[in-house]
Design a protein around this motif. Sequence first.
Motif, PDB file in Angstrom:
ATOM      1  N   HIS A  52     -15.616  27.694 -24.102  1.00  0.00           N
ATOM      2  CA  HIS A  52     -14.237  27.334 -23.815  1.00  0.00           C
ATOM      3  C   HIS A  52     -13.404  26.973 -25.049  1.00  0.00           C
ATOM      4  O   HIS A  52     -12.264  26.561 -24.906  1.00  0.00           O
ATOM      5  N   SER A  53     -13.931  27.146 -26.250  1.00  0.00           N
ATOM      6  CA  SER A  53     -13.186  26.750 -27.452  1.00  0.00           C
ATOM      7  C   SER A  53     -12.463  27.948 -28.065  1.00  0.00           C
ATOM      8  O   SER A  53     -12.800  29.102 -27.802  1.00  0.00           O
ATOM      9  N   LYS A  54     -11.488  27.661 -28.901  1.00  0.00           N
ATOM     10  CA  LYS A  54     -10.759  28.742 -29.567  1.00  0.00           C
ATOM     11  C   LYS A  54     -11.677  29.506 -30.531  1.00  0.00           C
ATOM     12  O   LYS A  54     -11.493  30.696 -30.752  1.00  0.00           O
ATOM     13  N   THR A  55     -12.688  28.843 -31.068  1.00  0.00           N
ATOM     14  CA  THR A  55     -13.655  29.506 -31.936  1.00  0.00           C
ATOM     15  C   THR A  55     -14.425  30.564 -31.158  1.00  0.00           C
ATOM     16  O   THR A  55     -14.656  31.674 -31.650  1.00  0.00           O
ATOM     17  N   VAL A  56     -14.795  30.226 -29.930  1.00  0.00           N
ATOM     18  CA  VAL A  56     -15.487  31.184 -29.071  1.00  0.00           C
ATOM     19  C   VAL A  56     -14.565  32.352 -28.753  1.00  0.00           C
ATOM     20  O   VAL A  56     -14.993  33.505 -28.718  1.00  0.00           O
ATOM     21  N   CYS A  57     -13.286  32.062 -28.535  1.00  0.00           N
ATOM     22  CA  CYS A  57     -12.303  33.120 -28.269  1.00  0.00           C
ATOM     23  C   CYS A  57     -12.277  34.117 -29.428  1.00  0.00           C
ATOM     24  O   CYS A  57     -12.307  35.331 -29.214  1.00  0.00           O
ATOM     25  N   VAL A  58     -12.238  33.605 -30.642  1.00  0.00           N
ATOM     26  CA  VAL A  58     -12.243  34.469 -31.828  1.00  0.00           C
ATOM     27  C   VAL A  58     -13.510  35.308 -31.842  1.00  0.00           C
ATOM     28  O   VAL A  58     -13.461  36.525 -32.085  1.00  0.00           O
ATOM     29  N   ASP A  59     -14.663  34.692 -31.578  1.00  0.00           N
ATOM     30  CA  ASP A  59     -15.938  35.415 -31.586  1.00  0.00           C
ATOM     31  C   ASP A  59     -15.972  36.506 -30.518  1.00  0.00           C
ATOM     32  O   ASP A  59     -16.454  37.613 -30.770  1.00  0.00           O
ATOM     33  N   ILE A  60     -15.469  36.209 -29.333  1.00  0.00           N
ATOM     34  CA  ILE A  60     -15.451  37.192 -28.247  1.00  0.00           C
ATOM     35  C   ILE A  60     -14.570  38.374 -28.633  1.00  0.00           C
ATOM     36  O   ILE A  60     -14.952  39.537 -28.482  1.00  0.00           O
ATOM     37  N   ILE A  61     -13.374  38.083 -29.147  1.00  0.00           N
ATOM     38  CA  ILE A  61     -12.447  39.145 -29.528  1.00  0.00           C
ATOM     39  C   ILE A  61     -13.028  40.002 -30.647  1.00  0.00           C
ATOM     40  O   ILE A  61     -12.942  41.236 -30.616  1.00  0.00           O
ATOM     41  N   GLU A  62     -13.648  39.375 -31.638  1.00  0.00           N
ATOM     42  CA  GLU A  62     -14.275  40.134 -32.726  1.00  0.00           C
ATOM     43  C   GLU A  62     -15.396  41.022 -32.203  1.00  0.00           C
ATOM     44  O   GLU A  62     -15.526  42.182 -32.604  1.00  0.00           O
ATOM     45  N   HIS A  63     -16.203  40.487 -31.293  1.00  0.00           N
ATOM     46  CA  HIS A  63     -17.314  41.261 -30.722  1.00  0.00           C
ATOM     47  C   HIS A  63     -16.794  42.469 -29.944  1.00  0.00           C
ATOM     48  O   HIS A  63     -17.241  43.601 -30.169  1.00  0.00           O
ATOM     49  N   VAL A  64     -15.853  42.225 -29.054  1.00  0.00           N
ATOM     50  CA  VAL A  64     -15.329  43.309 -28.224  1.00  0.00           C
ATOM     51  C   VAL A  64     -14.603  44.342 -29.075  1.00  0.00           C
ATOM     52  O   VAL A  64     -14.787  45.551 -28.899  1.00  0.00           O
ATOM     53  N   SER A  65     -13.794  43.892 -30.029  1.00  0.00           N
ATOM     54  CA  SER A  65     -13.039  44.844 -30.855  1.00  0.00           C
ATOM     55  C   SER A  65     -13.965  45.679 -31.732  1.00  0.00           C
ATOM     56  O   SER A  65     -13.701  46.868 -31.951  1.00  0.00           O
TER      57      SER A  65
END
Length: 146
Positions: A52-65
């Motif tokens: 639920h953190s913004k750091t996780v958001c960055v990691d998810i977006i980097e992984h998917v992209s």
Amino acid sequence: MNASSQESVFVSTAKVFMTAYYVAKNNKPFTDFESLIDLQHAHSAVLGRVLHSKTVCVDIIEHVSSKMKKELLKKIIETKSKITVLADESTSVGHKSTLIVFLKDYVDGDMELIAFPLDLVELDSMSAAHIKEQIMGCLLKNGFTV
């Protein structure tokens, strides 16, 4: 963990991924991710207790992209599509010259042109020969051939 419990974890994780996708797709700041998670919790959405953190958001977006980029490059290379290479020079925080390499292509014969950043390349020299060498190295590193 039983099957229904695994399914529940999968569904809640998928909701978190969809929220991160929304943030990226709509060019929202990563800080909006936490607020969107809170909003969904307020409306009784089950999103689990982690991721639920913004750091996780960055990691998810980097992984998917990165996965999307690999699939896109694979398709471009397999179809031997004609590409346009664009390069934009910039200077890093450490005052080192860098080159942002972009690709443009019509994937699957779609009428809409797709343009995306391929890579960031550091330059040791601003000579045309060195820049050409770095662009070719970048293309080769990403699966293209001469």
